[in-house]
Design an enzyme around this catalytic site. Sequence first.
Site, PDB file in Angstrom:
ATOM      1  N   ARG A 170      51.098  -0.234 -24.473  1.00  0.00           N
ATOM      2  CA  ARG A 170      50.734   0.187 -23.112  1.00  0.00           C
ATOM      3  C   ARG A 170      51.017   1.675 -22.897  1.00  0.00           C
ATOM      4  O   ARG A 170      51.422   2.099 -21.814  1.00  0.00           O
ATOM      5  CB  ARG A 170      51.475  -0.650 -22.059  1.00  0.00           C
ATOM      6  CG  ARG A 170      51.239  -2.138 -22.187  1.00  0.00           C
ATOM      7  CD  ARG A 170      49.788  -2.527 -21.952  1.00  0.00           C
ATOM      8  NE  ARG A 170      49.605  -3.963 -22.110  1.00  0.00           N
ATOM      9  CZ  ARG A 170      49.225  -4.553 -23.249  1.00  0.00           C
ATOM     10  NH1 ARG A 170      48.960  -3.819 -24.327  1.00  0.00           N
ATOM     11  NH2 ARG A 170      49.087  -5.863 -23.307  1.00  0.00           N
ATOM     12  N   SER A 221      49.465  -7.050 -14.308  1.00  0.00           N
ATOM     13  CA  SER A 221      50.864  -7.167 -14.718  1.00  0.00           C
ATOM     14  C   SER A 221      51.667  -5.962 -14.232  1.00  0.00           C
ATOM     15  O   SER A 221      51.222  -4.823 -14.371  1.00  0.00           O
ATOM     16  CB  SER A 221      50.973  -7.269 -16.237  1.00  0.00           C
ATOM     17  OG  SER A 221      50.358  -8.443 -16.704  1.00  0.00           O
ATOM     18  N   GLU A 291      54.572  -1.194 -15.862  1.00  0.00           N
ATOM     19  CA  GLU A 291      53.293  -0.706 -16.349  1.00  0.00           C
ATOM     20  C   GLU A 291      52.617   0.125 -15.274  1.00  0.00           C
ATOM     21  O   GLU A 291      51.903   1.082 -15.563  1.00  0.00           O
ATOM     22  CB  GLU A 291      52.360  -1.865 -16.705  1.00  0.00           C
ATOM     23  CG  GLU A 291      52.650  -2.587 -17.991  1.00  0.00           C
ATOM     24  CD  GLU A 291      51.549  -3.572 -18.336  1.00  0.00           C
ATOM     25  OE1 GLU A 291      50.382  -3.326 -17.961  1.00  0.00           O
ATOM     26  OE2 GLU A 291      51.842  -4.583 -18.984  1.00  0.00           O
TER      27      GLU A 291
END
Length: 297
Positions: A170, A221, A291
Amino acid sequence: MATASPSQPRAAVALRDYTTWKVGGPAAWFAEPADQGELIAHAAWAAASGLPFRCIGAGSNLLIADGGLDGLTLCNRRLQGSRLDTGEGWVEAEAGEPIPTLARKAARSGLRGLEWAVGIPGTVGGAVVMNAGAQGGCTAEWLVSVRVLDPRRPEAPFELAASNLAFGYRHSRLQEEPLLVLSARFRLEPGHDPAVVSARTSANLQSRTSTQPYQQPSCGSVFRNPEPLKAGQLIESLGLKGLAIGDAQVSPIHANFIVNTGAATAADIDALIRLVQQRVLESRGVRLHPEVQRLGF
């Protein structure tokens, strides 16, 4: 320069209308360029005017402060379109192309590689910046190169190979450098049965929609998985599903989602993120890293 046209900068535009969480204050200046040429022109205007500059896509994976943003905010969601070479497997897509749309197009063309992306609520540009991934796949596996713009020198877009993007889980170098993705080039696997690839793509989407709160505003998320652990499982193990601050709530469906149940503010969401981090750190000794990208805090 401000007019009613979405392709020209407008003043005091509510950014909650451009985020999947449905929160965020006003942009001092905002525009939705219709093509790369307009985007480059807007970037040049911001540079010449000494204005801070940033670009958003689908508005997922993004938390914008209630006080809004200064400078110029561009939304690239009108920059859509893609070209597919079914013989060689090459795919080129504009930064504003929804990544699920590209996944569907690739599947219908018998190109394997993007089936995992069908449930990602973002654009191609955002997927590159975040190295978006799901269900065992990620952007870095298939990306070949990107065309980028440096807002400090907007007149000279240039290419960057995927190998130069420092991809990680990520993560990419584009999260630290002020470079804006204009388009991306992928190399997929050609020659597959379109029906088979499409069926696999649809199955992936069904899996995500049946286990995640797709009917409520969220950012996707919230936390990176602290591998080999899963953030959602850690949060759920502490009984935090349903925990709320204002109208921001840890989803009862999936604990790594925070949903807006009505009139949540960015401050509510930010406070809930920090509370979840605190509880997990105190109880499990694990520091969760978001994130989600914060702007204006």
